[in-house]
Design an enzyme around this catalytic site. Structure first.
Site: not given
Ligand code: P71
Length: 458
Positions: A73, A125-126, A216, A259, A383, A450
């Protein structure tokens, strides 16, 4: 001298079967999914280019690391391995693991934004924007105008426009800025990098105005590769050296390890600010888990630690970005409108030019994603106007200049023959583009619409 082919620096040890379901079944599946590719079942997808997030193939060294998970833990050895990898590679001494990127964004936004403050970003970013707004902050776009133009050939479309930053400081006062959120290889702009020179200038600006930079750094390695390839003075530097230099300009970063870091789940917040770290450690226990696991298993942290070293290997990152380029070049030479320069993590179809007969109210990018799936079973991601959501004050749709379909390439997963199949499907669709009709939204969730929105043919 003709350039020689560079092959992937790995061979395949295990395979996962995929199949293309029949055309009739695809037509039914996308209708049942409300014409939203997020709502398709993965088994109905042939080549899955929805995202590069959490879809990487791990190496044998990472898989071996899973067996060394210390599931205590508190104080798991894998946490210390992760902390060491982050410090060595990014240069930040303090790390707080989180279940994924948005967990780190949540903590950062809650701790660093007072209601009414501004957060300038090089494009939204979303999830980042959602967390800024949930904390009472306001997002301000300070990216170069070129980033909003899919045809501009600018090599660093992720750059911050310093004149825009100055304007924010002049009109609202630098003290209203919570921090600068600087993204690497800007996702929504099409995976476009920020240059080291711009980072240097932004960092001087930030110091002069006593504003912190929080990166980021989710796709910082891909960004470092572009700096190495495109920016004067970096051709002889290693990816690790460039990444360290990039990060030296910030107080900390949030990262989705799904990523660059080559894992299926995980994220972290890292910083050199001890006070921020102490506060983040205090908050992570409320939302994620103890500060030495943050919602992850010990084995997950080990996989991230190992991926963090692997992601910097020159042959790996070159073959990864070149595969994306391969797909982009196939489309470009067939005249299919895409965002240029080709980005680091995917190729972005320009739905406005692909489907000029559809107004943005008919959700052209959403319609194109659905049509591509119907044609070949290839899954992509909208997008555009659906992702941009509504303005929180007026309630109207945000109409982004970029109305894109993202063909995102998972790391180490597909071969270039898969890319050929994708390209052929896009090209076939482009040749009969007038037949693609628009959509109307029939179900609209309040947050990050979305993901679960549903559509019908308009
Ligand atoms: C991507 C994603 C995943 C995603 C997130 C929201 C809508 C659709 C798909 C996630 C990111 C990202 C950047 C620049 C933070 C996050 C969040 N991307 N910053 O591109 O690209 O990270 O998904 O691990 O929570 O498909 P998280």
């Amino acid at each position: 001298m003709a350039t020689r082919t560079i092959a992937e620096p790995y061979k395949i040890k295990m395979v996962e079967p995929i199949r293309q379901i029949p055309a009739e079944a695809r037509k039914r599946a996308i209708a049942e999914a409300g014409y939203n590719t997020f709502l398709l079942r993965s088994e109905d997808v042939y080549i899955d280019l929805l995202t590069d997030s959490g879809t990487s193939a791990m190496s044998d060294w990472q898989w071996a690391g899973l067996m060394l998970g210390d599931e205590a833990y508190a104080g798991s050895r894998n946490f210390y391995n992760l902390q060491k990898a982050v410090e060595e590679v990014y240069g930040f001494p303090y790390t707080v693991p989180t279940h994924q990127g948005r967990g780190a964004e949540h903590i950062t936004s809650q701790l660093r934004i007072r209601p009414g403050q501004l957060v300038p970003m090089n494009m939204y970013f979303t999830t980042t924007r959602e967390h800024v707004e949930l904390a009472g902050g306001q997002y301000v776009d300070v990216i170069l105008d070129e980033a909003h133009d899919p045809t501009s050939q600018h090599p660093f479309k992720g750059n911050v426009d310093l004149a825009k930053l100055d304007q924010v400081a002049r009109e609202r006062g630098a003290e209203t800025i919570a921090y600068l959120s600087v993204a690497t290889c800007v996702n929504m702009a099409g995976g476009q990098p920020i240059s080291m020179q711009n980072l240097q200038e932004v960092s001087e600006w930030a110091r002069g105005h006593q504003v912190a930079i929080i990166f980021d750094a989710t796709r910082a390695v891909e960004n470092a590769y572009f700096i190495q390839q495109r920016e004067a003075g970096f051709a002889g530097k290693s990816i690790r050296e460039i990444l360290r230099q990039m990060m030296s300009h910030g107080e900390g970063c949030t990262v989705s390890a799904k990523k660059d870091n080559l894992v299926n789940i995980g994220g972290f917040l890292a910083t050199r600010n001890e006070d921020f770290f102490e506060k983040a450690r205090g908050m992570v226990v409320v939302f994620e888990g103890l500060h030495t696991y943050g919602g992850l298993a010990g084995r997950d942290m080990e996989a991230i630690a190992r991926g963090t070293y692997e992601m910097c290997e020159q042959e790996y990152i070159a073959s990864r970005v070149r595969q994306v380029e391969y797909l982009g070049n196939r489309l470009r030479s067939a005249g299919v409108p895409i965002v240029v320069p080709i980005g680091g993590h995917g190729v972005f179809l320009d739905a406005k030019r692909f489907l000029p007969h559809l107004s943005q109210d008919l959700f052209p990018a959403q319609a194109l994603c659905a049509a591509l799936y119907e044609d070949s079973g290839v899954r992509s991601m909208e997008r555009g106007v659906v992702s941009a959501g509504r303005d929180k004050t007026t309630g109207k749709h945000n109409y982004p200049k970029l109305e894109l379909v993202r063909l995102t390439v998972p790391r180490r997963v597909y071969t270039n023959l898969h890319m050929d199949v994708v390209a052929e499907s896009c090209i076939a669709l482009y040749q009969q583009r007038e037949q693609v009709s628009g959509l109307k939204m029939v179900h609209e969730p309040e947050h990050l619409r979305f993901f679960q929105a549903r559509f019908e043919p308009a």
